[in-house]
Write a protein that holds these residues in place. Structure first.
Motif, PDB file in Angstrom:
ATOM      1  N   CYS A 305       0.843  -1.188   0.000  1.00  0.00           N
ATOM      2  CA  CYS A 305       0.000   0.000   0.000  1.00  0.00           C
ATOM      3  C   CYS A 305       0.886   1.249   0.000  1.00  0.00           C
ATOM      4  CB  CYS A 305      -0.922  -0.005   1.215  1.00  0.00           C
ATOM      5  SG  CYS A 305      -0.043   0.005   2.799  1.00  0.00           S
ATOM      6  N   SER A 306       0.263   2.383  -0.033  1.00  0.00           N
ATOM      7  CA  SER A 306       0.969   3.656   0.086  1.00  0.00           C
ATOM      8  C   SER A 306       0.602   4.288   1.420  1.00  0.00           C
ATOM      9  CB  SER A 306       0.623   4.574  -1.083  1.00  0.00           C
ATOM     10  OG  SER A 306       1.445   5.734  -1.072  1.00  0.00           O
ATOM     11  N   GLY A 307       0.908   5.551   1.570  1.00  0.00           N
ATOM     12  CA  GLY A 307       0.589   6.236   2.822  1.00  0.00           C
ATOM     13  C   GLY A 307       0.306   7.701   2.586  1.00  0.00           C
ATOM     14  N   PHE A 308      -0.681   8.221   3.274  1.00  0.00           N
ATOM     15  CA  PHE A 308      -0.969   9.656   3.322  1.00  0.00           C
ATOM     16  C   PHE A 308      -0.287  10.162   4.587  1.00  0.00           C
ATOM     17  CE2 PHE A 308      -3.314  13.504   4.160  1.00  0.00           C
ATOM     18  CZ  PHE A 308      -3.753  13.971   2.919  1.00  0.00           C
ATOM     19  N   SER A 382      -7.247   4.531  -8.969  1.00  0.00           N
ATOM     20  CA  SER A 382      -7.605   5.684  -9.806  1.00  0.00           C
ATOM     21  C   SER A 382      -7.915   6.908  -8.957  1.00  0.00           C
ATOM     22  CB  SER A 382      -8.816   5.336 -10.679  1.00  0.00           C
ATOM     23  OG  SER A 382      -9.918   4.942  -9.873  1.00  0.00           O
ATOM     24  N   ILE A 383      -7.423   6.908  -7.721  1.00  0.00           N
ATOM     25  CA  ILE A 383      -7.705   8.015  -6.803  1.00  0.00           C
ATOM     26  C   ILE A 383      -6.953   9.270  -7.243  1.00  0.00           C
ATOM     27  CG2 ILE A 383      -7.484   8.835  -4.431  1.00  0.00           C
ATOM     28  CD1 ILE A 383      -7.602   5.836  -3.587  1.00  0.00           C
ATOM     29  N   ASP A 384      -7.646  10.392  -7.301  1.00  0.00           N
ATOM     30  CA  ASP A 384      -7.034  11.683  -7.607  1.00  0.00           C
ATOM     31  C   ASP A 384      -6.682  12.354  -6.283  1.00  0.00           C
ATOM     32  OD1 ASP A 384      -6.335  14.276  -8.233  1.00  0.00           O
ATOM     33  OD2 ASP A 384      -7.927  14.556  -9.713  1.00  0.00           O
ATOM     34  N   TRP A 385      -5.413  12.237  -5.878  1.00  0.00           N
ATOM     35  CA  TRP A 385      -5.022  12.720  -4.557  1.00  0.00           C
ATOM     36  C   TRP A 385      -4.995  14.245  -4.467  1.00  0.00           C
ATOM     37  CZ3 TRP A 385      -5.678  10.050  -0.485  1.00  0.00           C
ATOM     38  CH2 TRP A 385      -5.609   8.644  -0.554  1.00  0.00           C
ATOM     39  N   GLU A 386      -4.830  14.924  -5.585  1.00  0.00           N
ATOM     40  CA  GLU A 386      -4.908  16.381  -5.534  1.00  0.00           C
ATOM     41  C   GLU A 386      -6.312  16.820  -5.147  1.00  0.00           C
ATOM     42  OE1 GLU A 386      -2.340  18.499  -5.730  1.00  0.00           O
ATOM     43  OE2 GLU A 386      -1.205  16.618  -5.735  1.00  0.00           O
ATOM     44  N   GLN A 387      -7.302  16.088  -5.654  1.00  0.00           N
ATOM     45  CA  GLN A 387      -8.683  16.413  -5.332  1.00  0.00           C
ATOM     46  C   GLN A 387      -9.063  15.946  -3.929  1.00  0.00           C
ATOM     47  OE1 GLN A 387     -11.539  15.173  -8.308  1.00  0.00           O
ATOM     48  NE2 GLN A 387     -13.182  15.022  -6.793  1.00  0.00           N
ATOM     49  N   GLU A 388      -8.558  14.769  -3.525  1.00  0.00           N
ATOM     50  CA  GLU A 388      -8.960  14.172  -2.252  1.00  0.00           C
ATOM     51  C   GLU A 388      -8.197  14.709  -1.047  1.00  0.00           C
ATOM     52  OE1 GLU A 388     -11.403  12.212  -1.788  1.00  0.00           O
ATOM     53  OE2 GLU A 388     -11.914  11.657  -3.834  1.00  0.00           O
ATOM     54  N   ARG A 389      -7.090  15.364  -1.305  1.00  0.00           N
ATOM     55  CA  ARG A 389      -6.198  15.791  -0.225  1.00  0.00           C
ATOM     56  C   ARG A 389      -6.885  16.624   0.870  1.00  0.00           C
ATOM     57  NH1 ARG A 389      -0.255  18.436  -0.772  1.00  0.00           N
ATOM     58  NH2 ARG A 389      -0.419  19.967   0.903  1.00  0.00           N
ATOM     59  N   ILE A 418       2.229  17.874   3.864  1.00  0.00           N
ATOM     60  CA  ILE A 418       1.491  16.662   3.518  1.00  0.00           C
ATOM     61  C   ILE A 418       2.157  15.993   2.330  1.00  0.00           C
ATOM     62  CG2 ILE A 418      -0.698  15.766   2.605  1.00  0.00           C
ATOM     63  CD1 ILE A 418      -2.139  17.930   4.213  1.00  0.00           C
ATOM     64  N   ILE A 419       2.313  14.679   2.420  1.00  0.00           N
ATOM     65  CA  ILE A 419       2.844  13.896   1.301  1.00  0.00           C
ATOM     66  C   ILE A 419       1.799  12.847   0.944  1.00  0.00           C
ATOM     67  CG2 ILE A 419       4.686  12.368   0.493  1.00  0.00           C
ATOM     68  CD1 ILE A 419       6.582  13.706   2.407  1.00  0.00           C
ATOM     69  N   THR A 420       1.322  12.896  -0.303  1.00  0.00           N
ATOM     70  CA  THR A 420       0.317  11.954  -0.794  1.00  0.00           C
ATOM     71  C   THR A 420       1.002  10.850  -1.602  1.00  0.00           C
ATOM     72  OG1 THR A 420      -0.054  12.988  -2.948  1.00  0.00           O
ATOM     73  CG2 THR A 420      -1.227  13.938  -1.052  1.00  0.00           C
ATOM     74  N   PRO A 421       0.272   9.791  -1.966  1.00  0.00           N
ATOM     75  CA  PRO A 421       0.861   8.770  -2.837  1.00  0.00           C
ATOM     76  C   PRO A 421       1.418   9.337  -4.137  1.00  0.00           C
ATOM     77  CG  PRO A 421      -1.120   7.918  -1.830  1.00  0.00           C
ATOM     78  CD  PRO A 421      -1.050   9.358  -1.445  1.00  0.00           C
ATOM     79  N   PHE A 422       0.770  10.370  -4.690  1.00  0.00           N
ATOM     80  CA  PHE A 422       1.308  11.017  -5.891  1.00  0.00           C
ATOM     81  C   PHE A 422       2.699  11.588  -5.606  1.00  0.00           C
ATOM     82  CE2 PHE A 422      -2.913  12.295  -8.219  1.00  0.00           C
ATOM     83  CZ  PHE A 422      -3.142  10.954  -8.505  1.00  0.00           C
TER      84      PHE A 422
END
Length: 490
Positions: A305-308, A382-389, A418-422
């Motif tokens: 997995c990744s991490g937020f 397909s999560i858009d992390w810029e939008q979900e952040r 903040i560091i997102t999966p992107f």
């Protein structure tokens, strides 16, 4: 062996451990690191007077580090200060708060208080896993250069301890009746990028090791360890080139001949150790026709997995222990959402690191830091992390306030990152943002991990993707294995 010019890609703990040993042997060693700081994912993050560990924040099995420093004729205590944590961590599971201790008597008292009758099961768990670790230790140190190495005598002796066919939850069910207690001894698997319902039963030695050896904080953060390792490399004459991104790995006749830096400089070497993210390097630094593994095969491997991640500087202190874990209501559903459905989980699992409980060096006086890590799907989703952040950030803050009974945490925040999966993929070059590397099912363990590649004769792979596994002690073992195999070559 005659002195050789060694090139190491990546200044994470695996690459630094290789460099420590090879400079001690008299080889010429150059490490090339794309970032401006030592450490890779164990680097120091500084912001507005606050200091954070970028990645790992806890240390266990310190005997592995002590052995590495001793091998290089150094005393680790001259370089870092370790603090044994008691409790190991605070686990918020359903309606309880479980605070296990490195002192088995205190842990049994805590189990007796929360799970009456289970305390004797703890003794049996510790005894059985002590025996299991004795058999598994040689496997962690085995190079597994081929599938045939599985049939060596010491590997065959360890087979009963591998509990083949059992997952971790099956193993824990042999000891603990209460499901909450089983979770307390299995949550670490999310840091292997897996669910305890899918993790091999052999990994019960990980919670055992935490309870037996303890969990430690390094004053100043885990980054102090990698900086200490870099000091030894430089004391031994090795060179570490920071801010020098490797753009391409050049090969000819099944050997690496040189690397090309982003600046255009070409650096030749005799032997190469890869400590950068394995899948990213295979897919980005080799030309596609000369890559040791095809992109098609890479895409078929299973990734963690990744991490937020949130790094927060506060203008106050909090009544927290160094490590706090908030569990979701249904951990199995939670991990399925992350690993298989590839969606943002409906209920969050939150790991909070609060160094100020034992360490006053990482924040200004009367202030403190929080490192918050929330497991989320990697970028296969397909999560858009810029939008979900923004929404994710708000959910995390709200959950912490509610679960830990902290009023208006938001008002105390002075600085944050903040560091997102992107970001993990784009800024830190981690393949698909899978921060725990390749996952650890049977099909990707031992000889099936990328310890070496037959198509490249003068390269070894170290780090979280290599054998034995992804955690700091195992990464250092991967370096020991790589150095030993290098020394065995004629």
């Amino acid at each position: 062996m005659p002195e050789k010019k060694i090139i190491i890609i990546g200044a994470g703990p695996g690459g630094l451990a290789v460099a420590m040993q090879l400079t001690e042997q008299g080889h010429t060693v150059h490490i090339y690191e794309k970032a401006a700081e030592i450490g890779g994912r164990t680097a120091l993050l500084k912001q507005d007077g606050f200091s954070f560990d970028l990645g790992p924040t806890a240390l266990n099995m310190p005997n592995v580090i002590t052995a590495l420093f001793t091998e290089c004729h150094r005393n680790v205590q001259d370089y870092i200060k370790l603090v044994s944590l008691d409790p190991l961590y605070s686990l918020y599971i359903d309606d309880i708060i479980f605070n296990p201790s490195p002192d088995p008597i205190k842990t049994k008292q805590e189990i007796s208080r929360l799970f009456p009758g289970e305390e004797e099961h703890y003794d049996r768990f510790m005894r059985d896993n002590a025996k299991k670790m004795i058999y598994l230790l040689p496997l962690w140190q085995e190079s597994f250069t081929s599938l045939w190495s599985v049939f060596q005598l010491r590997t065959l002796r360890a087979l009963p301890s591998l509990t083949l066919g059992n997952h971790l939850v099956d193993e824990l069910a042999k000891y603990f009746e209460d499901k909450r207690l089983r979770l307390a001894f299995s949550f670490e698997t999310k840091f292997l990028g897996m669910s305890p319902w899918e993790t091999p039963g052999a990994f019960s030695v990980i919670p055992f090791a935490e309870h037996y050896f303890g969990v430690f904080h390094i004053i100043g953060g885990i980054n102090r360890l990698t900086n200490a390792m870099s000091e030894i490399v430089r004391e031994n004459g090795g060179e570490i080139h920071l801010g020098q991104r490797v753009q391409q790995i050049n090969t000819a006749s099944k050997e690496i001949t040189s690397i090309t830096l982003e600046s255009g400089e070409i650096v030749e070497g005799d032997y190469f150790f890869l400590n950068a993210d394995y899948a990213y390097t295979m897919s980005h630094l080799f030309s596609e026709s000369k890559a040791p593994i095809s992109l098609k095969k890479l895409s078929k491997k299973k990734y963690s997995c990744s991490g937020f991640a949130m790094y927060i500087g506060l203008n106050t202190t909090l009544p927290l222990n160094v490590h706090t874990v908030i569990f979701p209501e249904d951990f199995r559903v939670h991990m399925d959402e992350i690993m298989h459905q590839l969606i943002i989980p409906k209920d969050l699992s939150i790991h909070i690191t609060y160094p100020a409980a034992v360490d006053k060096t990482m924040a200004p006086p009367d202030m403190s830091t929080l490192r918050i890590l929330v497991p989320v799907p990697n970028n296969m989703s397909s999560i858009d992390w810029e939008q979900e952040r923004p929404a994710m950030r708000a959910r995390i803050i709200k959950t912490i306030e509610e679960k830990l009974n902290i009023e208006n945490l938001e008002s105390h925040i002075l600085t944050e990152k903040i560091i997102t999966p992107f970001d993990w993929e784009d800024d830190y070059h981690i393949f698909k943002g899978a921060i725990f590397n390749l996952s650890h099912q049977w099909s990707q363990l031992g000889p099936l991990r990328p310890n070496k590649t037959p198509s490249i004769k003068n390269m070894k792979i170290v780090g979280g993707s290599a054998h034995p596994a992804n955690s700091l002690p195992f990464i250092l073992e991967s370096a020991n294995i790589a150095v030993r195999k290098f020394n065995e070559q004629k």
